[in-house]
Every structure is written in structure tokens, then in C-alpha cells.
Design an enzyme around this catalytic site. Structure first.
Site, PDB file in Angstrom:
ATOM      1  N   TYR A  20       8.725  -4.999  -7.190  1.00 15.36           N
ATOM      2  CA  TYR A  20       7.385  -5.325  -6.693  1.00 15.36           C
ATOM      3  C   TYR A  20       6.905  -6.660  -7.267  1.00 15.36           C
ATOM      4  CZ  TYR A  20       2.354  -5.204  -6.060  1.00 15.36           C
ATOM      5  OH  TYR A  20       1.064  -5.533  -5.733  1.00 15.36           O
TER       6      TYR A  20
ATOM      7  N   LYS B 102      -7.465  -5.001   3.032  1.00 17.04           N
ATOM      8  CA  LYS B 102      -8.314  -4.021   2.341  1.00 17.04           C
ATOM      9  C   LYS B 102      -9.736  -4.022   2.890  1.00 17.04           C
ATOM     10  CE  LYS B 102      -4.629  -3.118   0.038  1.00 17.04           C
ATOM     11  NZ  LYS B 102      -3.774  -4.297   0.212  1.00 17.04           N
TER      12      LYS B 102
ATOM     13  N   TYR C 187       3.432  -9.494  -0.485  1.00 14.45           N
ATOM     14  CA  TYR C 187       3.472  -8.588   0.672  1.00 14.45           C
ATOM     15  C   TYR C 187       3.945  -9.290   1.950  1.00 14.45           C
ATOM     16  CZ  TYR C 187       0.784  -5.350  -2.220  1.00 14.45           C
ATOM     17  OH  TYR C 187       0.382  -4.515  -3.218  1.00 14.45           O
TER      18      TYR C 187
HETATM   19  C1  LIG Z   1      -2.271  -4.224  -0.118  1.00 16.06           C
HETATM   20  C2  LIG Z   1      -1.604  -5.233   0.730  1.00 16.06           C
HETATM   21  C3  LIG Z   1      -0.616  -4.867   1.660  1.00 16.06           C
HETATM   22  C4  LIG Z   1      -0.079  -3.484   1.775  1.00 16.06           C
HETATM   23  O1  LIG Z   1      -0.942  -2.636   2.475  1.00 16.06           O
HETATM   24  P1  LIG Z   1      -0.965  -1.089   2.136  1.00 16.06           P
HETATM   25  O2  LIG Z   1      -2.012  -0.549   3.011  1.00 16.06           O
HETATM   26  O3  LIG Z   1      -1.260  -0.993   0.667  1.00 16.06           O
HETATM   27  O4  LIG Z   1       0.381  -0.535   2.419  1.00 16.06           O
HETATM   28  C5  LIG Z   1      -0.104  -5.834   2.494  1.00 16.06           C
HETATM   29  N1  LIG Z   1      -0.497  -7.124   2.399  1.00 16.06           N
HETATM   30  C6  LIG Z   1      -1.419  -7.516   1.502  1.00 16.06           C
HETATM   31  C7  LIG Z   1      -1.771  -8.953   1.438  1.00 16.06           C
HETATM   32  C8  LIG Z   1      -2.001  -6.584   0.640  1.00 16.06           C
HETATM   33  O5  LIG Z   1      -2.910  -6.995  -0.250  1.00 16.06           O
END
Ligand SMILES: *Cc1c(COP(=O)(O)O)cnc(C)c1O
Length: 333
Positions: free
Chosen positions: A263, A49, A289
Site C-alpha cells: 500500500y 470521499k 490509488y
Molecule cells: C480512498 C481512495 C480510493 C479508494 O476508495 P475506497 O472507497 O476506499 O475503496 C481511491 N482513490 C482515492 C484518491 C482515494 O482517496
């Protein structure tokens, strides 16, 4: 592509490293596995992010905002990093949290949730899944406006076309680094969640005619709606950049086999992947993730998806603070 046209704040010094993972490559008897260390991006504890926020916060400041409002899950890395960016810029920050798993919010939870309080969120509002979260963010913005303040709303995951530029820049960074290293990549693997990472990388790779296959591993949605989402967002990014080519659906690869029960819910293959990366490479993934995305990489590799001499780059998008909220699932250590 001329990204310097877009206002940008800088939260990371230089490029994040690309590292070879020799032990993991050998253990899996697979192709050569490399990792792009976006877990080492700037702002509190890093992660993907940060790249999006460089463009989004620059826009907020250009509009004269004094507060950021954003939305995410109860262990949201995006909320943690938006808050950190706000602190760094001297802005206030309010969070709208979504309980994607019923009753999953606990004020005293560890991981990112603890960091929301430590970093000093001005307000944390929690809603059940299915709530119109955009409307809830707008309500908070309206309340601030009544007090003469000005809020800037950042969508979930920072995934709009402006945030997506962060991952266009990452694609360009990867191309420059691999050129420097003399490393010809065959495949790049990333998480596909709110979609800014996948869409930005795809637009950046196609915009540079890179001819590298990009594979997205879904962490929530089924493949079909996720592909539609990436298709729409990557074309919005391409239009913003005035690219002459469209991004086509056939350019978009999403596997949805690694979500498990839903999720953020743990899977055995996530636990295996997190443990392997930790014990073979000393790298911390996250349970929501990158753990599931690495599980996808490992499964595809075991199914013979890659050639033995392929060079495969795994994009580590961060998230390790969430590990501390999942300790109870790692029972076999
Ligand atoms: C938000 C996030 C993702 C996913 O990325 P997007 O751009 O939302 O698809 C992947 N890994 C981590 C650690 C995240 O926080």
C-alpha cells in the site's frame, strides 16, 4: 432506487464531468477511454470521499454530533476531506493516523499531511500498523464525552453502508449522463481500497440492471479477501436500499496485480500512468490509488482485455494532493 429517502448534505454543485481522453486512447491504440472526473467533487481538493461524506455527515448532524473522528493512512485523502467537511459544517475534527509503512509519519510532510494542519485538525494521533484503530477512535470519543461533547465516528475511507450510498448515487449519475451523451459503456474501472467506491458503484449498477462490467483494481489487499469485503459491503448497501436482488461473488472483479511492494509504495507502472495522464490529457492522478488503478487499466488494455471499439470509463477518485509528497520518485521528467 429512491436515494432521496436518506438525509444528505450537498458538497458539490451538479454532476462531475465525463470526458473523452482522445490523446491517451490514441497513444495506447486501445478502446475509447473516458474519465469520470470525481477529482472535481467539492470540499478541499475533491475526491471520492466527498460523495460518502454527504451521507455520513448528514447522519452525524442528525445525531447532534459536534465533532467528527476518523481514521486513515498518513497521507489520507479521506482524513483531509472529513476535516474539510467538519470545517464547512462548523464541527471539530480529530484524526487517527495509521503508519501502514513503518515510520512513514512525519509532522512536516507535504501533501495531505500539510493540509491536515492547514485545515485545523483539533488532534492528530499516530499509531503503528496493527493497532486497534477502532478502539483508539473510541478512546478519543470517550474523552470528548467526558467534556460534555458528542463525537461521530466515521470508519476508514467512509466505507460503511451509509457512505456507500454516495457511490450508488454516482452509478445513477453515470447512467443518466451516458444516456444524455448517447454513450454506451462496456466497462467501468475503479480503485478498490476500503471498498465503499467499488461496492457502491456495483450496487448502483446492478440495482439499475445496467449490464456494465465493473472492474476493481486493488490498492492494498489480495483479490480473495478484497472480493469478500466488497461482497459483504455491497449486500449491506443493497439491504439498506431494499433491493430485491443479491449481489453475487461472481459479479465482483478485483485485480491485485498492481499493488507492487505494498500500500502506498511507488511502482514503475504507477509512475508511467501518472506521467501519461499528465502529459497526454493534463489530468493529475495520485500515487497511491488512481495511479495504480490507471496502471491496471493500461496493463489490461495492453494484454488485449478490451475490444478495440469498447467504451471504457475510468473513475478518477481524486487524491492529487498526495503527489506533492511523492515528487522524489518522479526522477525522469
Ligand atoms: C480512498 C481512495 C480510493 C479508494 O476508495 P475506497 O472507497 O476506499 O475503496 C481511491 N482513490 C482515492 C484518491 C482515494 O482517496
Amino acid at each position: 432506487m429512491h436515494l432521496a429517502r436518506f438525509p444528505r448534505r450537498r458538497y458539490t454543485h451538479g454532476f462531475t464531468p465525463i470526458e473523452f481522453m482522445p490523446q491517451l486512447s490514441e497513444y495506447l491504440a486501445g478502446p475509447n477511454l473516458y474519465i469520470k472526473r470525481d477529482d472535481l467533487l467539492g470540499l478541499a481538493a475533491g475526491g471520492n470521499k466527498t460523495r460518502k461524506l454527504e451521507f455520513l455527515v448528514a447522519d452525524a448532524l442528525a445525531q447532534g454530533a459536534d465533532s467528527l473522528i476518523t481514521v486513515g493512512a498518513v497521507q489520507s485523502n479521506h482524513c483531509r476531506l472529513t476535516l474539510a467537511a467538519a470545517v464547512k459544517e462548523g464541527l471539530k475534527c480529530q484524526l487517527v493516523l495509521e503508519e501502514r509503512v513503518p515510520n512513514s509519519y512525519s509532522k512536516d510532510a507535504s501533501g495531505n499531511n500539510f493540509l491536515f494542519r492547514l485545515l485545523g485538525a483539533e488532534k492528530i494521533a499516530v499509531f503503528p500498523s496493527g493497532t486497534n484503530l477502532q478502539a483508539e477512535m473510541q478512546k478519543l470519543a470517550d474523552e470528548l464525552a467526558e467534556q460534555g461533547r458528542k463525537a461521530y465516528l466515521i470508519p476508514g475511507g467512509g466505507s460503511n453502508k451509509l457512505g456507500g450510498l454516495g457511490y450508488v448515487s454516482c452509478a445513477e449519475e453515470i447512467l443518466e449522463q451516458t444516456f444524455d451523451l448517447g454513450l454506451k459503456l462496456d466497462n467501468i474501472i475503479c480503485s478498490s481500497g476500503s471498498g465503499g467506491t467499488h461496492s457502491g458503484l456495483l450496487t448502483g449498477l446492478i440495482g439499475n440492471n445496467a449490464n456494465i462490467t465493473l472492474t476493481g483494481i486493488s490498492t492494498r489487499a489480495k483479490s480473495e479477501p478484497q472480493i469478500a469485503k466488497i461482497h459483504k459491503l455491497s449486500n449491506e448497501i443493497a439491504n439498506l436500499l431494499e433491493l430485491s436482488t443479491d449481489i453475487k461473488e461472481k459479479d465482483i472483479i478485483v485485480y491485485d496485480d498492481y499493488v507492487g511492494d505494498g500500500y502506498s509504495l511507488p511502482t514503475d507502472s504507477m509512475i508511467e500512468a501518472v506521467t501519461l495522464f499528465a502529459q497526454l490529457e493534463g489530468i493529475l492522478l495520485d500515487p497511491v490509488y488512481t495511479g495504480k488503478t490507471a496502471a491496471g487499466l493500461i496493463d489490461l488494455l495492453r494484454k488485449g482485455h478490451f475490444k478495440k471499439d469498447d467504451n471504457v470509463l475510468f473513475v478518477h477518485t481524486g487524491g492529487s494532493p498526495a503527489l506533492f509528497a511523492y515528487q522524489d520518485y518522479f526522477t525522469d521528467l
